[in-house]
Motif scaffolding. Structure first.
Motif, mmCIF file in Angstrom:
data_model
loop_
_atom_site.group_PDB
_atom_site.id
_atom_site.type_symbol
_atom_site.label_atom_id
_atom_site.label_comp_id
_atom_site.label_asym_id
_atom_site.label_seq_id
_atom_site.Cartn_x
_atom_site.Cartn_y
_atom_site.Cartn_z
ATOM 1 N N LEU A 62 0.832 -1.208 0.000
ATOM 2 C CA LEU A 62 0.000 0.000 0.000
ATOM 3 C C LEU A 62 0.865 1.256 0.000
ATOM 4 O O LEU A 62 0.609 2.200 -0.757
ATOM 5 N N LEU A 63 1.906 1.277 0.832
ATOM 6 C CA LEU A 63 2.772 2.447 0.898
ATOM 7 C C LEU A 63 3.561 2.641 -0.393
ATOM 8 O O LEU A 63 3.768 3.764 -0.855
ATOM 9 N N ILE A 64 4.007 1.559 -0.980
ATOM 10 C CA ILE A 64 4.741 1.653 -2.248
ATOM 11 C C ILE A 64 3.825 2.205 -3.342
ATOM 12 O O ILE A 64 4.219 3.074 -4.135
ATOM 13 N N ASN A 65 2.588 1.708 -3.374
ATOM 14 C CA ASN A 65 1.628 2.215 -4.367
ATOM 15 C C ASN A 65 1.360 3.708 -4.161
ATOM 16 O O ASN A 65 1.299 4.484 -5.123
ATOM 17 N N ASP A 66 1.211 4.109 -2.887
ATOM 18 C CA ASP A 66 0.964 5.523 -2.598
ATOM 19 C C ASP A 66 2.185 6.380 -2.918
ATOM 20 O O ASP A 66 2.052 7.517 -3.379
ATOM 21 N N MET A 67 3.375 5.851 -2.680
ATOM 22 C CA MET A 67 4.599 6.583 -2.991
ATOM 23 C C MET A 67 4.677 6.877 -4.488
ATOM 24 O O MET A 67 5.063 7.979 -4.901
ATOM 25 N N ASN A 68 4.289 5.908 -5.301
ATOM 26 C CA ASN A 68 4.272 6.117 -6.751
ATOM 27 C C ASN A 68 3.125 7.034 -7.171
ATOM 28 O O ASN A 68 3.292 7.906 -8.030
ATOM 29 N N TYR A 69 1.988 6.848 -6.568
ATOM 30 C CA TYR A 69 0.797 7.619 -6.922
ATOM 31 C C TYR A 69 0.983 9.113 -6.649
ATOM 32 O O TYR A 69 0.613 9.965 -7.470
ATOM 33 N N PHE A 70 1.583 9.434 -5.485
ATOM 34 C CA PHE A 70 1.764 10.828 -5.106
ATOM 35 C C PHE A 70 3.106 11.411 -5.550
ATOM 36 O O PHE A 70 3.407 12.570 -5.240
ATOM 37 N N SER A 71 3.883 10.639 -6.284
ATOM 38 C CA SER A 71 5.218 11.094 -6.680
ATOM 39 C C SER A 71 5.225 12.415 -7.464
ATOM 40 O O SER A 71 6.203 13.170 -7.363
ATOM 41 N N PRO A 72 4.175 12.756 -8.255
ATOM 42 C CA PRO A 72 4.204 14.061 -8.930
ATOM 43 C C PRO A 72 4.314 15.247 -7.979
ATOM 44 O O PRO A 72 4.710 16.334 -8.388
ATOM 45 N N LEU A 73 3.983 15.045 -6.707
ATOM 46 C CA LEU A 73 4.056 16.139 -5.743
ATOM 47 C C LEU A 73 5.483 16.393 -5.262
ATOM 48 O O LEU A 73 5.743 17.452 -4.674
ATOM 49 N N TYR A 74 6.388 15.432 -5.469
ATOM 50 C CA TYR A 74 7.763 15.640 -4.998
ATOM 51 C C TYR A 74 8.816 15.133 -5.980
ATOM 52 O O TYR A 74 10.009 15.174 -5.697
ATOM 53 N N GLU A 75 8.379 14.699 -7.153
ATOM 54 C CA GLU A 75 9.312 14.133 -8.122
ATOM 55 C C GLU A 75 10.278 15.180 -8.666
ATOM 56 O O GLU A 75 11.471 14.966 -8.737
ATOM 57 N N PHE A 76 9.753 16.340 -9.051
ATOM 58 C CA PHE A 76 10.582 17.396 -9.626
ATOM 59 C C PHE A 76 10.278 18.740 -8.965
ATOM 60 O O PHE A 76 10.035 19.731 -9.634
ATOM 61 N N GLY A 77 10.295 18.766 -7.666
ATOM 62 C CA GLY A 77 10.034 19.990 -6.919
ATOM 63 C C GLY A 77 8.685 19.965 -6.234
ATOM 64 O O GLY A 77 7.678 19.591 -6.830
ATOM 65 N N VAL A 78 8.656 20.364 -4.963
ATOM 66 C CA VAL A 78 7.429 20.329 -4.167
ATOM 67 C C VAL A 78 6.710 21.680 -4.273
ATOM 68 O O VAL A 78 7.338 22.726 -4.097
ATOM 69 N N PRO A 79 5.399 21.685 -4.568
ATOM 70 C CA PRO A 79 4.661 22.957 -4.614
ATOM 71 C C PRO A 79 4.746 23.690 -3.278
ATOM 72 O O PRO A 79 4.653 23.066 -2.213
ATOM 73 N N ASN A 80 4.925 24.999 -3.329
ATOM 74 C CA ASN A 80 5.038 25.791 -2.100
ATOM 75 C C ASN A 80 3.832 25.606 -1.185
ATOM 76 O O ASN A 80 3.953 25.673 0.042
ATOM 77 N N PHE A 81 2.673 25.369 -1.796
ATOM 78 C CA PHE A 81 1.442 25.189 -1.025
ATOM 79 C C PHE A 81 1.592 24.066 0.001
ATOM 80 O O PHE A 81 0.986 24.105 1.071
ATOM 81 N N LEU A 82 2.406 23.063 -0.319
ATOM 82 C CA LEU A 82 2.537 21.890 0.542
ATOM 83 C C LEU A 82 3.614 22.038 1.617
ATOM 84 O O LEU A 82 3.886 21.089 2.352
ATOM 85 N N ILE A 83 4.223 23.225 1.706
ATOM 86 C CA ILE A 83 5.282 23.431 2.697
ATOM 87 C C ILE A 83 4.936 24.629 3.571
ATOM 88 O O ILE A 83 5.396 25.753 3.332
ATOM 89 N N PRO A 84 4.133 24.439 4.610
ATOM 90 C CA PRO A 84 3.765 25.556 5.488
ATOM 91 C C PRO A 84 4.974 26.231 6.127
ATOM 92 O O PRO A 84 4.920 27.422 6.444
ATOM 93 N N GLY A 85 6.067 25.487 6.309
ATOM 94 C CA GLY A 85 7.267 26.059 6.930
ATOM 95 C C GLY A 85 7.867 27.208 6.153
ATOM 96 O O GLY A 85 8.712 27.931 6.677
ATOM 97 N N LEU A 86 7.430 27.407 4.909
ATOM 98 C CA LEU A 86 7.927 28.541 4.122
ATOM 99 C C LEU A 86 7.449 29.874 4.681
ATOM 100 O O LEU A 86 8.139 30.888 4.577
ATOM 101 N N ASN A 87 6.250 29.883 5.266
ATOM 102 C CA ASN A 87 5.709 31.160 5.757
ATOM 103 C C ASN A 87 5.048 31.064 7.126
ATOM 104 O O ASN A 87 4.371 31.986 7.554
ATOM 105 N N GLN A 88 5.246 29.931 7.815
ATOM 106 C CA GLN A 88 4.745 29.788 9.173
ATOM 107 C C GLN A 88 5.847 29.177 10.031
ATOM 108 O O GLN A 88 6.620 28.339 9.565
ATOM 109 N N ASN A 89 5.896 29.597 11.280
ATOM 110 C CA ASN A 89 6.885 29.026 12.191
ATOM 111 C C ASN A 89 6.398 27.673 12.691
ATOM 112 O O ASN A 89 5.331 27.574 13.291
ATOM 113 N N VAL A 90 7.173 26.637 12.413
ATOM 114 C CA VAL A 90 6.845 25.292 12.882
ATOM 115 C C VAL A 90 8.070 24.710 13.575
ATOM 116 O O VAL A 90 9.206 25.083 13.287
#
Length: 213
Positions: A62-90
């Motif tokens: 299941l995890l391997i399938n999900d890793m492949n399925y969601f790979s467009p989100l981190y394959e060639f750069g992660v969208p800024n929307f998915l990184i709250p640490g860019l503009n929020q203190n965490v």
């Protein structure tokens, strides 16, 4: 790999603005995405092959399938929307994931899907001129379309699956890396080091440091 930085003209004319607004990011979630990227792309990371083999051995189907399925989100750069640490203190991964969950309202999910489409087109344009990268793009393109179609048809289910995936991956794999490699201390040291360079030597020296690393 080259890095291109673009700044507004008003910022370039005023280095004080750059010093005021430049920020170095402490983002556990970004590091988690980077580790997933390594698992998917280890061809040029020979020093990490033993870690990849060990990590893959701990992933279920299941995890391997999900890793492949969601790979467009981190394959060639992660969208800024998915990184709250860019503009929020965490301070922790769980805190950053909670911040991200709060971003996915109905309206923001629609915005994310639109940005996803634009990102796809930009990445495709970057790949197409290079025949060498065609196979790599074709593989990426297929999983990208699968994820995009599902986001368009049932975004709520996809988002729920996404958070379940990254939380399980953290529990099984990433948290051990985070602790063993003392990644938090390394990131804090780097933020402090770059901030001191910015304060004492200026923004141009920060860019120079980034280029030579």
């Amino acid at each position: 790999m080259s890095i291109e930085l673009k700044f507004e003209k008003k910022d370039l004319r005023n280095s004080g603005l750059l010093k005021t607004h430049a920020r170095f990011v402490f983002s556990p979630l970004n590091e988690l995405f980077c580790s997933l990227h390594v698992l998917k792309n280890s061809d040029h990371r020979g020093m990490l092959i033993s870690w990849k083999l060990e990590a893959i051995s701990q992933l279920d189907t299941l995890l391997i399938n999900d890793m492949n399925y969601f790979s467009p989100l981190y394959e060639f750069g992660v969208p800024n929307f998915l990184i709250p640490g860019l503009n929020q203190n965490v301070t922790t991964l769980s805190e950053e994931i909670d911040c991200l969950k709060q971003r996915f309202t109905d309206r923001s999910t629609e915005s994310f899907v639109r940005a996803f489409v634009v990102n796809r087109n930009l990445k495709q344009q970057a790949f197409l001129p290079s025949n060498q990268g065609k196979w790599e793009w074709d593989q990426f393109d297929q999983s990208h379309d699968n994820l995009l179609n599902d986001l368009l048809n049932d975004p709520k289910e996809v988002i729920e699956r996404f958070f379940h995936f990254i939380e399980r991956y953290n529990d099984l794999i990433f948290n051990a890396i985070w602790e063993k490699a003392h990644i938090a201390d390394i990131l804090k040291h780097e933020v402090d080091r770059q901030s001191k360079i910015l304060k004492t030597l200026g923004f141009s020296e920060v860019i120079h440091e980034s280029r030579v690393l």
